[in-house]
Design an enzyme around this catalytic site. Structure first.
Site, PDB file in Angstrom:
ATOM      1  N   ARG A   1      -2.433  -0.699  10.856  1.00  0.00           N
ATOM      2  CA  ARG A   1      -1.901  -1.631  11.857  1.00  0.00           C
ATOM      3  C   ARG A   1      -0.944  -0.918  12.787  1.00  0.00           C
ATOM      4  O   ARG A   1      -1.014  -1.037  13.995  1.00  0.00           O
ATOM      5  CB  ARG A   1      -1.150  -2.771  11.159  1.00  0.00           C
ATOM      6  CG  ARG A   1      -2.020  -3.956  10.839  1.00  0.00           C
ATOM      7  CD  ARG A   1      -1.245  -4.923  10.016  1.00  0.00           C
ATOM      8  NE  ARG A   1      -0.531  -4.188   8.959  1.00  0.00           N
ATOM      9  CZ  ARG A   1       0.172  -4.747   7.976  1.00  0.00           C
ATOM     10  NH1 ARG A   1       0.281  -6.035   7.933  1.00  0.00           N
ATOM     11  NH2 ARG A   1       0.771  -4.035   7.049  1.00  0.00           N
TER      12      ARG A   1
ATOM     13  N   ARG B   1       2.743   5.107   2.174  1.00  0.00           N
ATOM     14  CA  ARG B   1       3.221   6.286   1.449  1.00  0.00           C
ATOM     15  C   ARG B   1       2.072   7.011   0.738  1.00  0.00           C
ATOM     16  O   ARG B   1       1.974   8.242   0.784  1.00  0.00           O
ATOM     17  CB  ARG B   1       4.276   5.856   0.422  1.00  0.00           C
ATOM     18  CG  ARG B   1       5.578   5.475   1.057  1.00  0.00           C
ATOM     19  CD  ARG B   1       6.437   4.693   0.092  1.00  0.00           C
ATOM     20  NE  ARG B   1       5.943   3.328  -0.034  1.00  0.00           N
ATOM     21  CZ  ARG B   1       6.712   2.249  -0.084  1.00  0.00           C
ATOM     22  NH1 ARG B   1       8.010   2.367  -0.071  1.00  0.00           N
ATOM     23  NH2 ARG B   1       6.187   1.046  -0.181  1.00  0.00           N
TER      24      ARG B   1
ATOM     25  N   GLU C   1     -12.074  -7.311 -11.662  1.00  0.00           N
ATOM     26  CA  GLU C   1     -11.814  -6.414 -12.784  1.00  0.00           C
ATOM     27  C   GLU C   1     -11.049  -7.142 -13.891  1.00  0.00           C
ATOM     28  O   GLU C   1     -10.294  -8.073 -13.590  1.00  0.00           O
ATOM     29  CB  GLU C   1     -11.050  -5.167 -12.304  1.00  0.00           C
ATOM     30  CG  GLU C   1      -9.682  -5.421 -11.761  1.00  0.00           C
ATOM     31  CD  GLU C   1      -9.051  -4.142 -11.192  1.00  0.00           C
ATOM     32  OE1 GLU C   1      -9.636  -3.502 -10.295  1.00  0.00           O
ATOM     33  OE2 GLU C   1      -7.946  -3.802 -11.643  1.00  0.00           O
TER      34      GLU C   1
ATOM     35  N   ALA D   1      -7.101   1.222  -3.940  1.00  0.00           N
ATOM     36  CA  ALA D   1      -6.106   0.228  -3.528  1.00  0.00           C
ATOM     37  C   ALA D   1      -6.226  -1.040  -4.374  1.00  0.00           C
ATOM     38  O   ALA D   1      -5.490  -1.222  -5.346  1.00  0.00           O
ATOM     39  CB  ALA D   1      -6.268  -0.067  -2.053  1.00  0.00           C
ATOM     40  N   ARG D   2      -7.167  -1.890  -4.046  1.00  0.00           N
ATOM     41  CA  ARG D   2      -7.379  -3.123  -4.799  1.00  0.00           C
ATOM     42  C   ARG D   2      -8.839  -3.526  -4.687  1.00  0.00           C
ATOM     43  O   ARG D   2      -9.472  -3.322  -3.641  1.00  0.00           O
ATOM     44  CB  ARG D   2      -6.557  -4.278  -4.208  1.00  0.00           C
ATOM     45  CG  ARG D   2      -5.125  -4.349  -4.677  1.00  0.00           C
ATOM     46  CD  ARG D   2      -5.007  -4.759  -6.156  1.00  0.00           C
ATOM     47  NE  ARG D   2      -3.617  -4.795  -6.585  1.00  0.00           N
ATOM     48  CZ  ARG D   2      -2.936  -3.749  -7.032  1.00  0.00           C
ATOM     49  NH1 ARG D   2      -3.506  -2.567  -7.114  1.00  0.00           N
ATOM     50  NH2 ARG D   2      -1.681  -3.873  -7.424  1.00  0.00           N
TER      51      ARG D   2
ATOM     52  N   HIS E   1      -8.924   1.473 -13.205  1.00  0.00           N
ATOM     53  CA  HIS E   1      -7.636   1.178 -12.549  1.00  0.00           C
ATOM     54  C   HIS E   1      -6.505   2.017 -13.177  1.00  0.00           C
ATOM     55  O   HIS E   1      -5.544   1.472 -13.724  1.00  0.00           O
ATOM     56  CB  HIS E   1      -7.326  -0.330 -12.650  1.00  0.00           C
ATOM     57  CG  HIS E   1      -6.354  -0.798 -11.598  1.00  0.00           C
ATOM     58  ND1 HIS E   1      -6.413  -2.041 -11.028  1.00  0.00           N
ATOM     59  CD2 HIS E   1      -5.281  -0.184 -11.023  1.00  0.00           C
ATOM     60  CE1 HIS E   1      -5.426  -2.181 -10.154  1.00  0.00           C
ATOM     61  NE2 HIS E   1      -4.732  -1.056 -10.122  1.00  0.00           N
TER      62      HIS E   1
HETATM   63  C1  GLV Z   1      -1.491  -0.339  -9.202  1.00  0.00           C
HETATM   64  O1  GLV Z   1      -2.545  -0.712  -8.832  1.00  0.00           O
HETATM   65  C2  GLV Z   1      -0.262  -0.639  -8.540  1.00  0.00           C
HETATM   66  O2  GLV Z   1      -0.268  -1.475  -7.624  1.00  0.00           O
HETATM   67  O3  GLV Z   1       0.757  -0.059  -8.916  1.00  0.00           O
END
Ligand code: GLV
Length: 332
Positions: free
Chosen positions: A179, A157, A269, A239-240, A287
């Protein structure tokens, strides 16, 4: 009948706590301390539910120490802090907060990409240091965003919302790797084209990472991948942490192997690798991609809706709106 007991593991909006108190006996954390694993296990004793954030790890140890726990509801779309199979195996409902943060997060991703491409933070720091004494033809020249090739790794999304901004607002050519390929009716309005990962790295002028973190995406961008990118390219990660090898990225930025980066997430982090902190061609934010007032409130309310429904209360009783494990053992 006694109200179910829940832990709200971090500070959240007072009005959302009030909503939870209508249904539950709530243990809140008004000081917003981050509980270590042992304290989290202890505070969950006797609780049927928990409202968590990415800072609480819900794993087999937590679940086995708290067999009365029936629901864990994350106030985040990402849920790599949950051991989802362990929750499912124990019949614990797990939820996240998708959708409500999509557009806000995409706005921020775009801002970070533009800041990196157009060197906004670097030039602002220069100005504040009092170093701006004259105009010059090549002062802080960067890369254009409009008309450039936007590469997206992960096309869920948020990836699609960023692609829409790029294609429809900035006339960008959109390529993506995921993917699974999007159906043609989703690709065509934005002219998005699925490519393999090597082509994505090779062709993108601005590469944005929006894939979930897990064993498969750990260090999806490391030295080998950075070496395949254009020297003029930017990389944005919202993202992460852990999807990018931060040390390899710092080396690539220092050696101008790529032009610039925008990072909202980091390995380890809130500690940020000192090699990144030392560089000027990277924009670093703590973040905050989903951090608009309205969206954070919507996330907290959705996490509360999930908890209320998961513990059998409210209009969605038994059907939390964003259930991650549709068939946990023992759940109807
Ligand atoms: C933030 O990083 C979330 O996953 O909402």
């Amino acid at each position: 009948m006694d109200k179910p007991r829940v832990l709200v593991a971090r500070a959240i909006f007072p009005q959302v706590l009030d909503r939870l108190r209508e249904h539950f006996e709530v243990e809140a954390n008004p000081d917003d301390r981050i509980y270590d694993h042992a304290e989290l296990i202890r505070r969950l004793q006797g609780k049927q539910g928990a409202l968590t954030t990415g800072s609480e790890r819900i794993d087999a140890e937590v679940l086995d120490a708290n067999p009365q726990l029936r629901a864990v509801c994350n106030m985040a779309v990402g849920y790599n802090n949950f051991d989802l199979p362990a929750c499912t195996a124990r019949g614990v409902l797990a939820t996240n907060t998708p959708d409500v943060l999509t557009e806000t997060t995409a706005d921020f991703g775009f801002a970070l990409m533009m800041a990196a491409a157009r060197r906004i933070c670097e030039s602002e720091h220069f100005l504040r240091r009092g170093e701006w004494t004259r105009w010059s033809y090549d002062m802080f020249v960067g890369a254009d965003v409009h008309g450039a090739t936007l590469g997206i790794l992960g096309m869920g999304r948020i990836g699609q919302a960023i692609a829409r901004r790029g294609a429809l607002g900035f006339g960008m050519r959109v390529i993506y790797h995921n993917r699974s390929r999007l159906p043609a009716e989703q690709e065509s309005p934005i002219g998005a084209r699925w490519v393999d990962k090597a082509a994505l790295l090779r062709e993108a002028d601005h590469l944005v990472l929006v894939l979930p973190y897990g064993a498969q995406s750990h260090h999806a961008i490391g030295a080998a991948e950075l070496a395949q990118m254009k020297r003029s390219a930017t990389l944005t990660n919202l993202a992460r942490g852990g999807i990018v090898d931060d040390v390899a990225l710092a080396t690539a930025l220092r050696d101008r192997r790529i032009a610039a980066a925008g990072l909202d997430v980091f390995e380890n982090e809130p500690r940020v690798h000192p090699d990144l902190l030392a560089l000027s061609n990277v924009v670093l934010t703590p973040h905050i991609a989903s951090a608009s007032v309205a969206t954070r409130l919507a996330m907290a309310n959705l996490a509360a809706d999930n908890l209320i429904a998961a513990l059998g209360c409210g209009p969605d009783a038994g059907r939390p709106p964003s259930l991650l494990n549709p068939q946990p053992r023992g759940a109807d």
